[in-house]
Scaffold this motif. Structure first.
Motif, PDB file in Angstrom:
ATOM      1  N   SER A 237      -7.070  -3.704  -3.298  1.00  0.00           N
ATOM      2  CA  SER A 237      -6.623  -2.490  -2.615  1.00  0.00           C
ATOM      3  C   SER A 237      -5.769  -1.626  -3.539  1.00  0.00           C
ATOM      4  O   SER A 237      -5.810  -0.403  -3.452  1.00  0.00           O
ATOM      5  CB  SER A 237      -5.904  -2.816  -1.308  1.00  0.00           C
ATOM      6  OG  SER A 237      -4.638  -3.347  -1.567  1.00  0.00           O
ATOM      7  N   MET A 238      -5.027  -2.241  -4.437  1.00  0.00           N
ATOM      8  CA  MET A 238      -4.281  -1.443  -5.417  1.00  0.00           C
ATOM      9  C   MET A 238      -5.252  -0.665  -6.307  1.00  0.00           C
ATOM     10  O   MET A 238      -5.015   0.486  -6.649  1.00  0.00           O
ATOM     11  CB  MET A 238      -3.421  -2.346  -6.287  1.00  0.00           C
ATOM     12  CG  MET A 238      -2.140  -2.800  -5.620  1.00  0.00           C
ATOM     13  SD  MET A 238      -1.315  -3.958  -6.722  1.00  0.00           S
ATOM     14  CE  MET A 238       0.334  -3.912  -6.065  1.00  0.00           C
TER      15      MET A 238
ATOM     16  N   VAL B 295       2.684   1.731  -3.401  1.00  0.00           N
ATOM     17  CA  VAL B 295       1.758   2.145  -4.452  1.00  0.00           C
ATOM     18  C   VAL B 295       1.325   3.592  -4.239  1.00  0.00           C
ATOM     19  O   VAL B 295       1.237   4.376  -5.182  1.00  0.00           O
ATOM     20  CB  VAL B 295       0.532   1.198  -4.509  1.00  0.00           C
ATOM     21  CG1 VAL B 295      -0.541   1.757  -5.418  1.00  0.00           C
ATOM     22  CG2 VAL B 295       0.959  -0.181  -4.983  1.00  0.00           C
ATOM     23  N   ALA B 296       1.089   3.957  -2.974  1.00  0.00           N
ATOM     24  CA  ALA B 296       0.675   5.335  -2.689  1.00  0.00           C
ATOM     25  C   ALA B 296       1.777   6.325  -3.063  1.00  0.00           C
ATOM     26  O   ALA B 296       1.503   7.462  -3.437  1.00  0.00           O
ATOM     27  CB  ALA B 296       0.316   5.482  -1.216  1.00  0.00           C
TER      28      ALA B 296
ATOM     29  N   ARG C 292       0.568   4.567  -9.931  1.00  0.00           N
ATOM     30  CA  ARG C 292       0.083   5.438 -10.999  1.00  0.00           C
ATOM     31  C   ARG C 292      -0.303   6.816 -10.476  1.00  0.00           C
ATOM     32  O   ARG C 292      -0.001   7.833 -11.080  1.00  0.00           O
ATOM     33  CB  ARG C 292      -1.119   4.784 -11.681  1.00  0.00           C
ATOM     34  CG  ARG C 292      -1.458   5.454 -12.973  1.00  0.00           C
ATOM     35  CD  ARG C 292      -2.458   4.641 -13.761  1.00  0.00           C
ATOM     36  NE  ARG C 292      -3.785   4.686 -13.149  1.00  0.00           N
ATOM     37  CZ  ARG C 292      -4.898   4.446 -13.837  1.00  0.00           C
ATOM     38  NH1 ARG C 292      -4.844   4.151 -15.109  1.00  0.00           N
ATOM     39  NH2 ARG C 292      -6.073   4.487 -13.226  1.00  0.00           N
ATOM     40  N   ASN C 293      -1.000   6.858  -9.340  1.00  0.00           N
ATOM     41  CA  ASN C 293      -1.371   8.142  -8.754  1.00  0.00           C
ATOM     42  C   ASN C 293      -0.474   8.498  -7.588  1.00  0.00           C
ATOM     43  O   ASN C 293      -0.864   9.228  -6.689  1.00  0.00           O
ATOM     44  CB  ASN C 293      -2.819   8.102  -8.260  1.00  0.00           C
ATOM     45  CG  ASN C 293      -3.786   7.996  -9.412  1.00  0.00           C
ATOM     46  OD1 ASN C 293      -3.443   8.333 -10.538  1.00  0.00           O
ATOM     47  ND2 ASN C 293      -4.985   7.512  -9.132  1.00  0.00           N
TER      48      ASN C 293
ATOM     49  N   GLN D 254      -6.647   2.276  -4.629  1.00  0.00           N
ATOM     50  CA  GLN D 254      -5.648   3.349  -4.592  1.00  0.00           C
ATOM     51  C   GLN D 254      -5.458   4.014  -5.953  1.00  0.00           C
ATOM     52  O   GLN D 254      -4.580   4.844  -6.112  1.00  0.00           O
ATOM     53  CB  GLN D 254      -4.298   2.788  -4.146  1.00  0.00           C
ATOM     54  CG  GLN D 254      -4.189   2.567  -2.659  1.00  0.00           C
ATOM     55  CD  GLN D 254      -2.796   2.080  -2.317  1.00  0.00           C
ATOM     56  OE1 GLN D 254      -2.429   0.937  -2.584  1.00  0.00           O
ATOM     57  NE2 GLN D 254      -1.989   2.958  -1.737  1.00  0.00           N
ATOM     58  N   GLY D 255      -6.249   3.589  -6.919  1.00  0.00           N
ATOM     59  CA  GLY D 255      -6.167   4.221  -8.230  1.00  0.00           C
ATOM     60  C   GLY D 255      -5.081   3.686  -9.138  1.00  0.00           C
ATOM     61  O   GLY D 255      -4.623   4.376 -10.038  1.00  0.00           O
ATOM     62  N   SER D 256      -4.665   2.442  -8.924  1.00  0.00           N
ATOM     63  CA  SER D 256      -3.574   1.916  -9.734  1.00  0.00           C
ATOM     64  C   SER D 256      -4.020   1.392 -11.093  1.00  0.00           C
ATOM     65  O   SER D 256      -3.178   1.101 -11.926  1.00  0.00           O
ATOM     66  CB  SER D 256      -2.876   0.774  -9.004  1.00  0.00           C
ATOM     67  OG  SER D 256      -2.248   1.270  -7.866  1.00  0.00           O
ATOM     68  N   ALA D 257      -5.319   1.192 -11.275  1.00  0.00           N
ATOM     69  CA  ALA D 257      -5.762   0.638 -12.555  1.00  0.00           C
ATOM     70  C   ALA D 257      -7.193   1.061 -12.827  1.00  0.00           C
ATOM     71  O   ALA D 257      -7.932   1.452 -11.927  1.00  0.00           O
ATOM     72  CB  ALA D 257      -5.674  -0.886 -12.533  1.00  0.00           C
TER      73      ALA D 257
ATOM     74  N   THR E 271       0.833  -1.207   0.000  1.00  0.00           N
ATOM     75  CA  THR E 271       0.000   0.000   0.000  1.00  0.00           C
ATOM     76  C   THR E 271       0.864   1.251   0.000  1.00  0.00           C
ATOM     77  O   THR E 271       0.614   2.195  -0.749  1.00  0.00           O
ATOM     78  CB  THR E 271      -0.919   0.009   1.236  1.00  0.00           C
ATOM     79  OG1 THR E 271      -1.483  -1.281   1.383  1.00  0.00           O
ATOM     80  CG2 THR E 271      -2.022   1.022   1.080  1.00  0.00           C
ATOM     81  N   GLY E 272       1.893   1.239   0.840  1.00  0.00           N
ATOM     82  CA  GLY E 272       2.763   2.404   0.946  1.00  0.00           C
ATOM     83  C   GLY E 272       3.483   2.692  -0.356  1.00  0.00           C
ATOM     84  O   GLY E 272       3.506   3.832  -0.835  1.00  0.00           O
TER      85      GLY E 272
ATOM     86  N   TRP F 193      -7.101  -9.463  -2.175  1.00  0.00           N
ATOM     87  CA  TRP F 193      -7.037  -8.152  -1.524  1.00  0.00           C
ATOM     88  C   TRP F 193      -5.936  -7.267  -2.083  1.00  0.00           C
ATOM     89  O   TRP F 193      -6.100  -6.047  -2.142  1.00  0.00           O
ATOM     90  CB  TRP F 193      -6.924  -8.273  -0.009  1.00  0.00           C
ATOM     91  CG  TRP F 193      -5.558  -8.669   0.484  1.00  0.00           C
ATOM     92  CD1 TRP F 193      -5.167  -9.922   0.814  1.00  0.00           C
ATOM     93  CD2 TRP F 193      -4.422  -7.822   0.680  1.00  0.00           C
ATOM     94  NE1 TRP F 193      -3.848  -9.920   1.199  1.00  0.00           N
ATOM     95  CE2 TRP F 193      -3.369  -8.652   1.128  1.00  0.00           C
ATOM     96  CE3 TRP F 193      -4.189  -6.454   0.518  1.00  0.00           C
ATOM     97  CZ2 TRP F 193      -2.100  -8.148   1.409  1.00  0.00           C
ATOM     98  CZ3 TRP F 193      -2.925  -5.956   0.798  1.00  0.00           C
ATOM     99  CH2 TRP F 193      -1.904  -6.794   1.242  1.00  0.00           C
TER     100      TRP F 193
END
Lengths: 515, 325
Positions: free
Chosen positions: B200-201, A102-103, A107-108, B204-207, A99-100, B196
């Protein structure tokens, strides 16, 4: 004592052997070696090797300047806090890491705009970043420890001889670091080689498959035991022989105590001081950013409605499991080292090497294979729904033993080198010797106890197999939340887990320094 | 420390699971505090005046593996949480007995007539998107694969949704599946170990799209009051995952086990399961939060459990080779 040590060694080896026996017995036969000529498995093996070597290399290379900064600038602010933070990387839940990262870099991600159009987290990039995050802090501690072994007299001599910076690096720092660096490389390599969920999540697709994925698939989805055995043996062989080679070449004073005595350390010049400060600041940023990146998600939890009491019991269970496992592991490690010390005293190099390898073999034996093998063996003998927690404790204990061994060993060998003859000459009894040994061992003992305690508290894999829901641990709760859409709650619980571990590390540092 | 220890051992000694009238093997999240387990247990115990105990293992596959390991000495009267993809493998253990129930209450779309396994919930695999970001979602699997929209899905080697997508692609593309996987790989962000990580990715707006269930939007509406997560209906149809329960051959109380299975498909239980397991009820006319009526209602495509059991490893190899390009 000697006999108890051999017994302890035999016990830990026996568990691994029994586990393999459980698999072999159930699978009606041994490994399926034809697998090794399969192109898919070759590519999986190659990728595992590649990512693990690169991860280990990068972690070490980047840890080096940081360790130097910490060494040359003992007065850096919050230095002790930083070293405590370094321990936390060990228990970093996958959830925090994924999570960290990716944040931050997805992408964002907060930092992604700085990295340009071409930036893509997923792929080898992501795997390496995650592994560096997990292992760099560990490498920093080991290297710093090693640098602190440089005697004052070396520096004084260097000053008299007016050695250049390059000469000091080559003639003083490097010889001190070299043996530790080799073992450290092996350690980090093995940890990355066994990594799995993070590799898949950040790897970007099935190209990024490690041997551990194949073992998981074989054991779980296909229940193909011959295949799992082949994979397990090859992993044991590769990681095990690498580890043996590296421990032959080098010895490590692994994560033992920072000596607090004032040392005579050459003062770096102004530009160098600035560089050290910047490296140090970068280190803080690196370790804190992924944790901080969790906060926005956590704030979405309705704090008033969140079941705080639901956390209490899992926290308590984790603590008890951790304390029992870590306590047992310290005892086992100490006992296991008795025959190792004897072998060193008698200058039996090969015997010492073999005993040392056996005492740390749990690090290279594939954890999943050991737990599933034991599960298969025990499920038919024992009521695991009732006694499973005992095996959670037992297996966690055996899993963390190598970490305790690695840390206690150099200290005990050093003690023997200095005091063994004296003890013998004075004809001291066993108890008297222990009383002399304790003050010498105490700092290393406490530091490694804290480390393996947080390691055992962070366990997920063993609980997943032997645990039951009446005894949910905090890490398991985190994944139960995450697995049922409650991702914000999972983040909150992850932060609490980290906080708990931070408190533990901090408390033990206090105890250690208050001596 | 000592008091903690004694508390621990005291609790350990008082936990006994063998005394129950009915023992059920299931997966952990089914019996978590917020899962359906505790509510179902209470409701059934009220009716039967009996004691029911759930034993949780890690996930659905682990239920099957545990049965394989224990063989005849298993403790279960019932297993609950195997999905239709694993049904045939479970049957071949020889540890399941026919349920002897009439299943005419079940929704016709399930087309269910198996004599050993009883469905208790189901869901369609679907790609979820954020309607604030995407106003015109793709309307078919083909369109998704041919698009350049970013996608996250789960690894079919390690997760059931991943296997669902594998069947979906196979059902739509047949012999051309390898080619489709290659095209999809071109805009796949990543493939994760479990559900998950992917979900959850995505949050977070990953795709743009993530593989999940058609019922996922219901969770966001009911639990979070967010209505912008939507499932994209695909014109080719969707592959379903049906979660099953069955009575073991070794059950000491098959009569009670049968009553539990009947209870599981009753309106009372079916009202509890969707809002805690976030899947769809297997009978019609269940009273549920309104959002369940607004979920997409896809046409069902796919393979029979026997075909899946037969060809899974071949499909996996095909995916592995094509997607790794």
């Amino acid at each position: 004592m000697q006999r108890a040590g051999i017994a302890a060694l035999l016990f830990s080896v026996l568990v691994t052997v029994l586990a393999f026996q459980g698999l072999i017995g159930f699978g009606h036969g041994g490994a399926d070696w034809s697998l090794l000529s399969d192109r898919y498995y070759q590519s999986v093996l190659l990728f595992s090797l590649k990512q693990a070597s690169l991860s280990a290399l990068l972690s070490l290379l980047l840890a080096w300047p940081l360790a130097r900064a910490l060494y040359y600038r003992p007065q850096l602010p919050a230095r002790r806090g930083f070293l405590s933070l370094c321990v936390l990387a060990f228990v970093m839940p996958t959830l925090v890491l994924i999570t960290g990262l990716v944040a931050l870099l997805g992408r964002n991600g907060l930092l992604s705009p700085l990295l340009g159009e071409q930036w893509n987290l997923y792929g080898l990039n992501g795997i390496l970043i995650a592994h560096v995050y997990l292992n760099l802090p560990f490498a920093v501690r080991v290297m710093l420890q090693q640098l602190q072994h440089i005697p004052d007299s070396s520096w004084q001599l260097a000053a008299q001889l007016k050695l250049s910076r390059w000469q000091r690096l080559r003639l003083i720092e490097w010889p001190t670091l070299k043996p530790a660096v080799l073992v450290l490389f092996g350690f980090v390599f093995v940890l990355c080689f066994n990594s799995f969920a993070v590799v898949l999540a950040l790897g970007g697709g099935p190209r990024a498959t490690t041997l551990e994925v194949a073992i998981y698939q074989a054991l779980k989805y296909d229940f193909n035991i011959p295949e799992a055995l082949t994979l397990a043996w090859s992993q044991l062989l590769i990681a095990g022989s690498l580890f043996l080679l590296l421990s032959r070449w080098g010895r490590s004073h692994w994560l033992s105590v920072d000596t607090l005595q004032r040392q005579w350390i050459p003062q770096p010049n102004q530009p160098m001081k600035l560089i050290h400060a910047m490296v140090y600041a970068a280190g803080w940023l690196l370790l804190l950013l992924p944790i901080v990146a969790l906060l926005p998600g956590v704030l979405e939890v309705d704090m008033a409605r969140f079941g705080w009491s639901a956390l209490l019991r899992p926290t308590l269970v984790s603590l008890v499991v951790g304390l029992l496992a870590a306590g047992g592991a310290m005892l086992l490690a100490y006992l296991m080292l008795t025959p190792v010390r004897q072998a060193h005293l008698k200058r039996q190099r090969k015997r010492a090497l073999l005993l040392e390898w056996l005492s740390t073999h749990a690090l290279v034996a594939p954890a999943m294979v050991v737990s599933v093998g034991l599960y298969i063996l025990l499920l038919r003998q024992i009521d695991l729904d009732r006694w499973g927690m005992l095996f959670v404790v037992l297996l966690n204990m055996l899993m963390v033993v190598p970490f305790a061994v690695q840390q206690l060993r150099p200290r005990l060998l050093q003690y023997d080198a200095q005091y063994h003859r004296l003890c013998r000459a004075l004809k001291l009894s066993g108890r008297q010797r222990l009383r002399l040994e304790w003050p010498f061992l105490r700092p290393a003992f406490i530091a490694s106890f804290a480390l393996i305690l947080v390691l055992a508290i962070g366990d997920l894999a063993i609980f997943a197999i032997f645990g039951n829901e009446q005894w949910t641990t905090l890490p398991w709760l985190i994944y139960s939340y995450a697995g049922s859409y409650r991702i914000a709650e999972a983040s909150l619980a992850s932060l609490l887990l980290l906080l708990l571990c931070a408190l533990i590390v901090w408390a033990f540092e206090r105890i250690r320094l208050d001596a | 420390m000592r008091s903690l220890l004694s508390l621990f051992t005291a609790l350990l000694l008082t936990t006994s699971v063998s005394a129950a009238d009915l023992t059920v093997y299931t997966y952990d999240s089914f019996i978590s505090e917020w899962g359906p387990g505790p509510k179902l247990e209470a409701a059934f115990e009220r009716q039967c005046d009996c004691d029911i105990t759930f034993i949780g293992v890690e996930d659905g596959v682990s239920i099957l593996n545990r049965l394989r390991i224990e063989g005849d000495s298993n403790k279960a009267d019932l297993i609950l949480g195997i999905d239709d993809g694993l049904m045939e493998e479970t049957r071949t253990t020889g540890l399941i007995q026919p349920h002897g129930l009439k299943l005419d209450r079940l929704k016709p779309e399930l087309a269910w007539s198996d004599d050993s396994f009883v469905p208790f919930d189901y869901g369609y695999f679907a790609f979820i998107y954020d309607s604030r970001q995407i106003s015109k979602p793709v309307d078919s699997l083909q369109a998704l694969i041919d698009s350049d929209a970013t996608v996250i899905y789960q690894d079919p080697r390690t997760s059931t949704p991943g296997q669902g997508l594998m069947m979906w692609v196979k059902a739509v593309y047949g012999d051309q599946a390898a080619d489709a996987w290659q095209r999809l790989a071109g805009h796949t962000v990543t493939v994760t170990k479990g559900w998950w990580e992917a979900y959850s990715m995505f949050l977070q707006g990953s795709a743009d799209y993530v593989l999940s269930y058609s019922s996922s939007p219901a969770y966001h509406v009911v639990a979070e009051g967010k209505s912008h997560y939507k499932a994209a209906p695909f014109s080719e149809g969707h592959v379903a995952q049906i979660e099953l329960a069955a009575i073991t051959r070794t059950s000491g109380n098959p009569e009670l086990a049968r009553r539990f299975l009947e209870f599981l498909t009753s309106a009372e239980a079916q009202r509890l399961i969707p809002v805690s397991n976030w899947m769809l009820p297997v009978i019609d006319g269940v009273e549920l939060p309104p959002v369940f009526g607004e979920l997409i209602q896809p046409k069902r495509i796919g393979f029979s459990p026997a075909e899946v059991a037969d060809r899974r490893s071949q499909w996996l190899r095909e995916w592995r080779n094509a997607a790794a390009q």
